[in-house]
Design an enzyme around this catalytic site. Structure first.
Site, PDB file in Angstrom:
ATOM      1  N   GLU A 160     130.278  24.927  31.507  1.00 51.84           N
ATOM      2  CA  GLU A 160     131.137  23.738  31.605  1.00 51.84           C
ATOM      3  C   GLU A 160     131.864  23.654  32.944  1.00 51.84           C
ATOM      4  OE1 GLU A 160     131.016  21.361  29.048  1.00 51.84           O
ATOM      5  OE2 GLU A 160     129.381  22.752  28.597  1.00 51.84           O
TER       6      GLU A 160
ATOM      7  N   PRO B  61     130.643  17.468  38.509  1.00 51.87           N
ATOM      8  CA  PRO B  61     130.560  16.051  38.137  1.00 51.87           C
ATOM      9  C   PRO B  61     131.864  15.291  38.401  1.00 51.87           C
ATOM     10  CG  PRO B  61     129.881  17.468  36.296  1.00 51.87           C
ATOM     11  CD  PRO B  61     130.368  18.364  37.384  1.00 51.87           C
TER      12      PRO B  61
ATOM     13  N   ARG C 280     118.296  17.910  57.304  1.00 49.79           N
ATOM     14  CA  ARG C 280     117.462  16.924  58.003  1.00 49.79           C
ATOM     15  C   ARG C 280     118.214  16.167  59.087  1.00 49.79           C
ATOM     16  NH1 ARG C 280     116.336  12.117  56.275  1.00 49.79           N
ATOM     17  NH2 ARG C 280     114.116  12.450  56.030  1.00 49.79           N
TER      18      ARG C 280
END
Ligand code: 9D3
Length: 259
Positions: free
Chosen positions: A127, A100, A164
């Protein structure tokens, strides 16, 4: 096999290797794996744990809630994955930790990463990881400002974007060059049969067969969706004369509607 040249190799470090079946066994990405355009190796740090109970997590120094992934099983996995990638001739590979606190993934970032042949991706749980593992990490990447339960879905999200982009993965109809964010605009509206659904008709122009009129209608729709839903994208984009003219039309029409 139509194509058997591996274009990208992913070595994934995860405590939940089965999750990656969602990518390797389904849809467009599933086909890319089956055709050997993409290679996947899963490494479970648990197999590199040295203690009797195969421990991979521990409490944080300094106290507080939550567990961390221990350095040794991770670094051993990274080194095994690196060794394997070198052995198959990959010499431009990147170690990426999905976290994050990483840099936000974007179309630009995907394009940049697509220069690499090999990726070693840490999908962490708990964590996160012991800070000292970062001496083995080249990049930290996040997929957005919301909290997930682990790095596996983010890793698969980034892998899907990279796969892709590869030549031969999408057919001409699906072509990645048609994607929004490539031309900096959102997609226009689409319609399929039937021509009338619950009294709602398909726009006449799409049935006209006039390809130039259809192109202009679609471009205007793209501009309209972008202006209404994501005006920030227009700030970044240089408009052609044609796009600028259509956008003016849209803005005049909107003002008239609001009176
Ligand atoms: C208490 C601080 N938390 C950070 C916001 C700890 C934490 C929560 C959740 C640490 C890791 C996770 C699991 N998430 C990921 O591993 C992750 C993630 C995400 O949650 N959102 C967006 N991108 C990513 S990339 C990896």
């Amino acid at each position: 096999m139509k194509n058997s040249k591996v274009l990208i190799t992913f070595d994934i470090l995860t405590l939940m290797p089965e999750m990656f079946l969602a990518l390797s066994d389904y849809g467009v990405t599933g086909r890319a794996f089956r055709e050997n355009i993409v290679s996947l190796n899963l490494w479970n740090p648990r197999e590199f744990s040295t203690d009797l109970h195969k421990t991979v997590d521990d409490r944080t120094y300094g106290g507080g809630p939550g567990m961390l992934m221990m350095a040794e099983p991770l670094v051993k996995s990274i080194e095994a994955a690196k060794k394997r990638q070198s052995a198959v001739g990959i010499n431009n590979s990147k170690v990426i930790h999905m976290t994050p606190r990483g840099k936000l993934l974007s179309h630009k970032k995907v394009k940049e990463l697509s220069e690499c042949e090999g990726f070693i991706i840490i999908a962490s749980r708990y964590e996160g990881i012991d800070e000292r593992v970062n001496d083995w990490v080249d990049e930290e990447i996040s997929i957005g400002d919301y909290v997930l339960s682990g790095g596996e879905l983010p890793a698969m999200t980034m892998m899907d974007c990279l796969i892709r982009q590869l030549p031969g993965v999408l057919n001409d109809d699906e072509s990645a060059t048609q994607d929004s964010f490539v031309n900096g605009l959102l997609d226009h509206s689409h319609f399929t049969r039937p021509e009338i659904f619950k009294k709602k008709k398909v726009p006449e122009v799409l049935l006209s067969g006039d390809h130039e009129k259809i192109r202009l209608w679609r471009l205007k729709e793209s501009l309209k969706h972008t202006w209404i839903k994501r005006p920030d994208l227009l700030d970044e984009k240089l408009l052609t004369k044609e796009e600028a003219r259509l956008l003016e039309e849209i803005q005049i029409e909107q003002e008239q509607d609001s009176i």
